[in-house]
Structures are given as C-alpha cells and as structure tokens.
Design an enzyme around this catalytic site. Structure first.
Site, PDB file in Angstrom:
ATOM      1  N   CYS A 134      27.545  -4.364 -52.269  1.00 27.49           N
ATOM      2  CA  CYS A 134      26.273  -5.036 -52.060  1.00 27.49           C
ATOM      3  C   CYS A 134      25.952  -4.881 -50.580  1.00 27.49           C
ATOM      4  O   CYS A 134      26.750  -5.286 -49.733  1.00 27.49           O
ATOM      5  CB  CYS A 134      26.412  -6.516 -52.436  1.00 27.49           C
ATOM      6  SG  CYS A 134      24.962  -7.494 -52.033  1.00 27.49           S
ATOM      7  N   CYS A 179      15.394 -12.009 -42.683  1.00 26.24           N
ATOM      8  CA  CYS A 179      14.426 -11.778 -43.762  1.00 26.24           C
ATOM      9  C   CYS A 179      13.186 -12.636 -43.511  1.00 26.24           C
ATOM     10  O   CYS A 179      13.288 -13.745 -43.001  1.00 26.24           O
ATOM     11  CB  CYS A 179      15.059 -12.164 -45.102  1.00 26.24           C
ATOM     12  SG  CYS A 179      14.013 -11.809 -46.534  1.00 26.24           S
ATOM     13  N   CYS A 188      12.482 -17.613 -49.057  1.00 26.32           N
ATOM     14  CA  CYS A 188      12.924 -18.291 -50.292  1.00 26.32           C
ATOM     15  C   CYS A 188      13.755 -19.522 -49.925  1.00 26.32           C
ATOM     16  O   CYS A 188      14.649 -19.444 -49.083  1.00 26.32           O
ATOM     17  CB  CYS A 188      13.722 -17.337 -51.174  1.00 26.32           C
ATOM     18  SG  CYS A 188      12.798 -15.888 -51.680  1.00 26.32           S
ATOM     19  N   CYS A 231      17.810 -19.587 -50.022  1.00 29.18           N
ATOM     20  CA  CYS A 231      18.536 -18.418 -49.516  1.00 29.18           C
ATOM     21  C   CYS A 231      18.902 -18.559 -48.040  1.00 29.18           C
ATOM     22  O   CYS A 231      18.054 -18.887 -47.201  1.00 29.18           O
ATOM     23  CB  CYS A 231      17.670 -17.177 -49.727  1.00 29.18           C
ATOM     24  SG  CYS A 231      18.460 -15.661 -49.173  1.00 29.18           S
ATOM     25  N   SER A 283      13.780 -10.841 -58.674  1.00 34.39           N
ATOM     26  CA  SER A 283      14.216 -12.226 -58.506  1.00 34.39           C
ATOM     27  C   SER A 283      13.092 -13.132 -58.986  1.00 34.39           C
ATOM     28  O   SER A 283      12.071 -13.250 -58.325  1.00 34.39           O
ATOM     29  CB  SER A 283      14.517 -12.493 -57.030  1.00 34.39           C
ATOM     30  OG  SER A 283      15.532 -11.617 -56.612  1.00 34.39           O
TER      31      SER A 283
HETATM   32  N1  SAH Z   1      15.276  -9.878 -51.105  1.00 31.03           N
HETATM   33  C1  SAH Z   1      15.815  -9.381 -52.333  1.00 31.03           C
HETATM   34  C2  SAH Z   1      17.288  -9.035 -52.271  1.00 31.03           C
HETATM   35  C3  SAH Z   1      18.232  -9.969 -51.588  1.00 31.03           C
HETATM   36  S1  SAH Z   1      18.742 -11.447 -52.356  1.00 31.03           S
HETATM   37  C4  SAH Z   1      15.518 -10.336 -53.454  1.00 31.03           C
HETATM   38  O1  SAH Z   1      14.963 -11.393 -53.201  1.00 31.03           O
HETATM   39  O2  SAH Z   1      15.766  -9.998 -54.596  1.00 31.03           O
HETATM   40  C5  SAH Z   1      19.693 -10.979 -53.769  1.00 31.03           C
HETATM   41  C6  SAH Z   1      19.613 -12.030 -54.878  1.00 31.03           C
HETATM   42  O3  SAH Z   1      20.317 -13.224 -54.529  1.00 31.03           O
HETATM   43  C7  SAH Z   1      18.184 -12.456 -55.194  1.00 31.03           C
HETATM   44  O4  SAH Z   1      18.031 -12.575 -56.584  1.00 31.03           O
HETATM   45  C8  SAH Z   1      18.124 -13.815 -54.530  1.00 31.03           C
HETATM   46  O5  SAH Z   1      17.075 -14.585 -55.040  1.00 31.03           O
HETATM   47  C9  SAH Z   1      19.507 -14.352 -54.807  1.00 31.03           C
HETATM   48  N2  SAH Z   1      19.915 -15.475 -53.971  1.00 31.03           N
HETATM   49  C10 SAH Z   1      19.581 -15.755 -52.712  1.00 31.03           C
HETATM   50  N3  SAH Z   1      20.167 -16.891 -52.287  1.00 31.03           N
HETATM   51  C11 SAH Z   1      20.904 -17.329 -53.319  1.00 31.03           C
HETATM   52  C12 SAH Z   1      21.738 -18.462 -53.516  1.00 31.03           C
HETATM   53  N4  SAH Z   1      21.926 -19.372 -52.563  1.00 31.03           N
HETATM   54  N5  SAH Z   1      22.357 -18.565 -54.708  1.00 31.03           N
HETATM   55  C13 SAH Z   1      22.177 -17.661 -55.693  1.00 31.03           C
HETATM   56  N6  SAH Z   1      21.399 -16.574 -55.558  1.00 31.03           N
HETATM   57  C14 SAH Z   1      20.754 -16.418 -54.396  1.00 31.03           C
END
Ligand code: SAH
Length: 345
Positions: A104, A111, A115, A118, A213
């Site tokens: 990964c 970023c 979100c 995150c 996502s």
């Molecule tokens: N920016 C991209 C890729 C990076 S995050 C995206 O949003 O898809 C990779 C995945 O992890 C995404 O599905 C994101 O929503 C999720 N993610 C981020 N923080 C998280 C958390 N605290 N617990 C579980 N999943 C999380």
C-alpha cells in the site's frame, strides 16, 4: 537534493535515451534495469565509471530513506515510515496475502480532501509525490523485505486522482517489462470520488481496479463525512463508476468504513444495497467493509458485531460484501498517523 538535477527514476526508457543521447541503446536498457531494481549509481557495476560519474553529477535517484520500520508479530505485515529528500515523511505497508505480497503506497505528502475519519488529511497537504517517489516506495520495500511484490494498492496517504499525471506515469513505469513488470490488473487505485478524473481515467483504458471510498449512501450524511461530496454528489459519482465499467470492463470496488452510530445500522445497510443495485444494475461491483481505525481526535470507532450484521444485510440483498481482514493491528498499520507524529504535525 538540488532542484537543477534530473529526477532520473521518473523517466521512461525513451526519455533516458534523449537525456543520454550519445549512449547506445543497450546502455539505456542496462541503466533502466538497474534503476528499477533500486540500485545506486555505485552499484551499476557494468556501466562505465565515466558514465556513472556523469549521471551522478546531472541526475539523482529519488529513493526514500527508511526512517522507521515496524513488523507485526501477528501476521508479518511491515510498515515503513519513509523520509523523502526534502524531509517530507510518507508511509507504506507491505502485507502478505495468499494471492501475493501487496504494498500500500502513498501518492501525496498530506492530503487536501478533508475526510473526517482520516489521519492523513488532518494537517493538510504538503505536496504531490513524483512518479519516482511512488516507485521508490515499492523498490525500497521489496529490497528491504526480500519479498517479491506482486500487487499494489494506492491507498496510502493522499488522493491519487488529485496527483493525476504523476500517478499515470507511475502506473506506466511500474508495469513496464524492463522494470518491475507489475501488471495493471494487479493494481488498485482508491479515490474519495474526484469525478472528473474518474472520467479521465476511464479514457486512459488502463485495466486498473477502481476502488471508490463511499462510506455513506445519502448525500447529506456523506457530505458531513467527506467534503468532496459537496462538489460531486453520490449520483454523479456512481454515474462515473458506470462509465468506468463500460469503458474498461473492470469490476468496481466500494470501500465502506463502518463507524459505530454513524453509518452502521441495518437501515443504512439496506439503503446502501438499494442505492448500488438501483444505480448499477448489471454491473459487477463489490463492497469492502473496513472496520474504522480509530484516529486520535475523531472519536470514531467500530464494533465488529455491527460490521458482521452490516455484511449479512448487504448479502441478503444480493450485494457481494467482504470484511477487510485487519492486518498489522499491533503496529498501527493504518495510514497517516506515523507521519503526523514524526513531523510534529
Ligand atoms: N484518498 C483515497 C486513498 C487513500 S485512503 C481515498 O479516499 O480512497 C484509503 C482508504 O482508507 C479509503 O477508503 C479511506 O476512506 C479509508 N480510510 C481513511 N481513514 C480511515 C480510517 N481511520 N479507518 C478506516 N478506513 C480509513
């Protein structure tokens, strides 16, 4: 690293040939092969010394430095905190699955997407990663672990579609026969839903897996969790997914981080199933349920019982759903948290 030097690991073989116009083509081939093994100029022993000195003067190899490394005692997952040449820190995780070793990787330092759950976005955005810095994460991890990496997921720090051109170049470089030769079918690109770039990606006709996502099935709730939804709502996102499938024939994967009391009840599972079945009839898709990783300051958590109930509610409505196996739980393998600590963000 001096900005006047060329970032040599970001170049295609034909660009190397232009840069080194006096070198014969077999030398370019040798050089490309070495670069994509993660070698330093000193290690390229079958290249003339003069050529190596010249390269070191005019170019640099953007391999990240391993600042910290954590290995899970439970499942062997390895997490790296890397430092880039300008001091930015990023993270990668190597996971061993039956179907192969998966890395990964991060696509940006920080970023912009905001979100709420995150860790990667909490302290904002620093910069995009170059193709070489994405490739470097794979090369260094492969050499350090001694594991042959066969799969890549762009699910680390950053939004890959917000660094579009560099990510496309990385995908093309990493899949070249003369390089790591990792097939695009073995690469997943995860996005929070940058709709205009999903259309652009569909037009590239690259057989990568698109992971979206989603995390909620109504606009009001999704917008509260993911600000991008205010720009591109769920309907426009799913329309883009449909076009992506129509153009590439690739199954779409949806990520759904299950959060207690936020998006994890049976009604919400039913709403998700109705949404996807309604909007994507006759399109193969899959839902990946991720028990949310608790990030300091967010208060979000997940209960495994609800995750399982959520899965069975989806399956009852014909939605193919799996629960992501939690790897590296003893090393805090979820992304963005090491970077924050290390850089005092
Ligand atoms: N920016 C991209 C890729 C990076 S995050 C995206 O949003 O898809 C990779 C995945 O992890 C995404 O599905 C994101 O929503 C999720 N993610 C981020 N923080 C998280 C958390 N605290 N617990 C579980 N999943 C999380």
């Amino acid at each position: 690293m001096s900005n006047t030097k060329t970032d040599i690991l970001s170049l295609f073989p034909e660009e190397l040939a232009t840069l080194l116009e006096n070198e014969p083509s077999y030398r370019i081939k040798q050089l490309f092969g070495w670069l994509h093994k993660g070698a330093t100029f000193d290690e390229m022993t079958n290249l003339p010394k003069k050529m190596r000195e010249n390269l070191a003067e005019k170019t640099y190899i953007a391999l990240p430095e391993i600042l910290k490394k954590y290995t899970s005692k439970i499942d062997g997952t390895v997490k790296y905190l890397y430092r880039l040449h300008d001091g930015q820190c990023i993270e990668s995780v190597v996971m061993q699955y039956k179907h192969g070793n998966t890395i990964c990787i991060s696509s940006q330092a920080g970023c912009k997407m905001g979100c709420k759950f995150c860790a990667s976005t909490q302290n904002g955005f620093a910069r995009n990663l170059t193709p070489s810095e994405m490739l470097g994460q794979v090369l260094v991890a492969q050499n350090d672990t001694g594991l042959r990496i066969s799969n890549i997921v762009l699910m680390g720090i950053g939004e890959p579609l917000d660094n579009y051109d560099n990510v496309m170049k990385f995908l093309r470089l990493v899949s070249l026969d003369e390089g790591l030769n990792i097939g695009l079918r073995h690469i997943s690109l995860s996005t929070c839903g940058v709709v205009d770039k999903i259309y652009k990606l569909a037009d590239e006709n690259l057989p990568v897996t698109l992971s979206v996502s989603l995390h909620h099935s109504t606009d009001e709730d999704r917008s509260a969790l993911m600000p991008i939804n205010k720009k591109w709502n769920i309907d426009s996102l799913l329309t883009a997914c449909k076009v992506f499938f129509d153009k590439t024939g690739r199954r779409i994967s949806f990520e759904y981080a299950v959060i207690s009391g936020v998006n994890d009840n049976e009604k919400q599972a039913n709403a998700l199933a109705s949404l996807l079945n309604g909007k994507l009839p006759n399109i193969p898709f899959h839902v990946n349920l991720i028990p949310v990783n608790t990030v300091e300051g967010t208060g979000f958590k997940s209960g495994i019982k609800n995750v399982m109930l959520f899965q069975s509610a989806l399956e009852k409505r014909g939605v193919n759903a799996t629960i992501r196996r939690k790897l590296g739980s003893d090393i805090n393998a979820s992304c963005g948290q090491l970077r924050r600590t290390e850089m005092n963000l």
